[in-house]
Design a protein around this motif. Structure first.
Motif, PDB file in Angstrom:
ATOM      1  N   ILE A   4       0.864  -1.178   0.000  1.00 27.46           N
ATOM      2  CA  ILE A   4       0.000   0.000   0.000  1.00 27.46           C
ATOM      3  C   ILE A   4       0.901   1.228   0.000  1.00 27.46           C
ATOM      4  O   ILE A   4       1.810   1.346   0.824  1.00 27.46           O
ATOM      5  CB  ILE A   4      -0.906   0.025   1.244  1.00 27.46           C
ATOM      6  N   LEU A   6       0.643   5.437   0.044  1.00 25.50           N
ATOM      7  CA  LEU A   6      -0.193   6.623   0.209  1.00 25.50           C
ATOM      8  C   LEU A   6       0.614   7.846  -0.181  1.00 25.50           C
ATOM      9  O   LEU A   6       1.817   7.907   0.096  1.00 25.50           O
ATOM     10  CB  LEU A   6      -0.628   6.799   1.664  1.00 25.50           C
ATOM     11  N   LYS A   7      -0.046   8.834  -0.773  1.00 24.43           N
ATOM     12  CA  LYS A   7       0.594  10.103  -1.079  1.00 24.43           C
ATOM     13  C   LYS A   7      -0.295  11.190  -0.491  1.00 24.43           C
ATOM     14  O   LYS A   7      -1.492  11.255  -0.803  1.00 24.43           O
ATOM     15  CB  LYS A   7       0.736  10.285  -2.584  1.00 24.43           C
ATOM     16  N   ALA A   8       0.279  12.036   0.374  1.00 24.84           N
ATOM     17  CA  ALA A   8      -0.521  13.061   1.036  1.00 24.84           C
ATOM     18  C   ALA A   8       0.229  14.377   1.114  1.00 24.84           C
ATOM     19  O   ALA A   8       1.413  14.402   1.453  1.00 24.84           O
ATOM     20  CB  ALA A   8      -0.888  12.612   2.446  1.00 24.84           C
ATOM     21  N   TYR A  40       7.875   6.065   5.814  1.00 25.37           N
ATOM     22  CA  TYR A  40       7.337   7.289   5.236  1.00 25.37           C
ATOM     23  C   TYR A  40       8.502   8.193   4.843  1.00 25.37           C
ATOM     24  O   TYR A  40       9.560   8.166   5.463  1.00 25.37           O
ATOM     25  CB  TYR A  40       6.366   7.996   6.182  1.00 25.37           C
ATOM     26  N   LYS A  85      -8.050  14.976   0.138  1.00 22.02           N
ATOM     27  CA  LYS A  85      -7.944  13.533   0.361  1.00 22.02           C
ATOM     28  C   LYS A  85      -6.598  13.014  -0.150  1.00 22.02           C
ATOM     29  O   LYS A  85      -6.180  13.349  -1.249  1.00 22.02           O
ATOM     30  CB  LYS A  85      -9.063  12.785  -0.364  1.00 22.02           C
ATOM     31  N   PRO A  86      -5.919  12.213   0.658  1.00 20.00           N
ATOM     32  CA  PRO A  86      -4.690  11.574   0.175  1.00 20.00           C
ATOM     33  C   PRO A  86      -5.012  10.588  -0.952  1.00 20.00           C
ATOM     34  O   PRO A  86      -6.161  10.136  -1.080  1.00 20.00           O
ATOM     35  CB  PRO A  86      -4.187  10.811   1.410  1.00 20.00           C
ATOM     36  N   ILE A  88      -4.175   6.842  -2.680  1.00 25.14           N
ATOM     37  CA  ILE A  88      -3.716   5.523  -2.260  1.00 25.14           C
ATOM     38  C   ILE A  88      -3.551   4.645  -3.486  1.00 25.14           C
ATOM     39  O   ILE A  88      -4.342   4.712  -4.429  1.00 25.14           O
ATOM     40  CB  ILE A  88      -4.699   4.888  -1.239  1.00 25.14           C
ATOM     41  N   ASN A  89      -2.500   3.837  -3.468  1.00 25.57           N
ATOM     42  CA  ASN A  89      -2.277   2.826  -4.498  1.00 25.57           C
ATOM     43  C   ASN A  89      -2.121   1.513  -3.757  1.00 25.57           C
ATOM     44  O   ASN A  89      -1.180   1.333  -2.989  1.00 25.57           O
ATOM     45  CB  ASN A  89      -1.022   3.138  -5.322  1.00 25.57           C
ATOM     46  N   TRP A  99      -4.171   4.400  -8.570  1.00 27.05           N
ATOM     47  CA  TRP A  99      -4.185   5.538  -7.654  1.00 27.05           C
ATOM     48  C   TRP A  99      -5.617   6.032  -7.547  1.00 27.05           C
ATOM     49  O   TRP A  99      -6.231   6.370  -8.552  1.00 27.05           O
ATOM     50  CB  TRP A  99      -3.301   6.671  -8.170  1.00 27.05           C
ATOM     51  N   GLU A 101      -8.509   8.149  -4.571  1.00 30.52           N
ATOM     52  CA  GLU A 101      -8.607   8.887  -3.319  1.00 30.52           C
ATOM     53  C   GLU A 101      -8.778   7.901  -2.168  1.00 30.52           C
ATOM     54  O   GLU A 101      -9.481   6.889  -2.295  1.00 30.52           O
ATOM     55  CB  GLU A 101      -9.796   9.855  -3.340  1.00 30.52           C
ATOM     56  N   MET A 102      -8.165   8.191  -1.047  1.00 33.04           N
ATOM     57  CA  MET A 102      -8.237   7.334   0.133  1.00 33.04           C
ATOM     58  C   MET A 102      -9.573   7.566   0.827  1.00 33.04           C
ATOM     59  O   MET A 102      -9.810   8.623   1.407  1.00 33.04           O
ATOM     60  CB  MET A 102      -7.064   7.650   1.060  1.00 33.04           C
TER      61      MET A 102
END
Length: 108
Positions: A4, A6-8, A40, A85-86, A88-89, A99, A101-102
């Motif tokens: 997983i 995440l990009k935020a 991270y 919204k971050p 997520i992949n 990709w 939205e989380m």
């Protein structure tokens, strides 16, 4: 194995709060029996953009992770430090990835 990413983008005024929160969350996630790794990193080209990389043993471990108290608290916390919204992949055994939205995090 489940991967997983995440990009935020973190609000600049919440940076220190984020760094403290994500540090504690890393410890919490690393203590889960199905967690393989949790890291991270900040994007060196875009200040306050962070990428979170989580690896779990299998989909059952990933499902269990999302249901933990610390994950639920973190999703709410994350909503307080992001302006949007971050992304997520999620990559699983079936090879599907995208990709999106989380859904677990809503900015507030």
């Amino acid at each position: 194995m489940i991967l997983i990413v995440l990009k935020a983008q973190i609000r600049p005024d919440k940076r220190e709060e984020w760094l403290s929160g994500i540090s504690q969350y890393k410890k919490d996630v690393n203590s889960e029996p199905g967690n393989i790794s949790f890291d991270y990193h900040e994007n060196v080209e875009k200040e306050n953009e962070f990428v979170v990389v989580e690896v779990f043993r299998d989909s059952a471990a990933g499902d269990a992770h999302v249901k933990t108290d610390h994950a639920q608290r973190f999703f709410d916390f994350m909503g307080s430090v992001v302006p949007e919204k971050p992304l997520i992949n999620f990559q699983s055994e079936d090879g599907k990835d995208a990709w999106v939205e989380m859904g677990e995090v809503t900015p507030h």
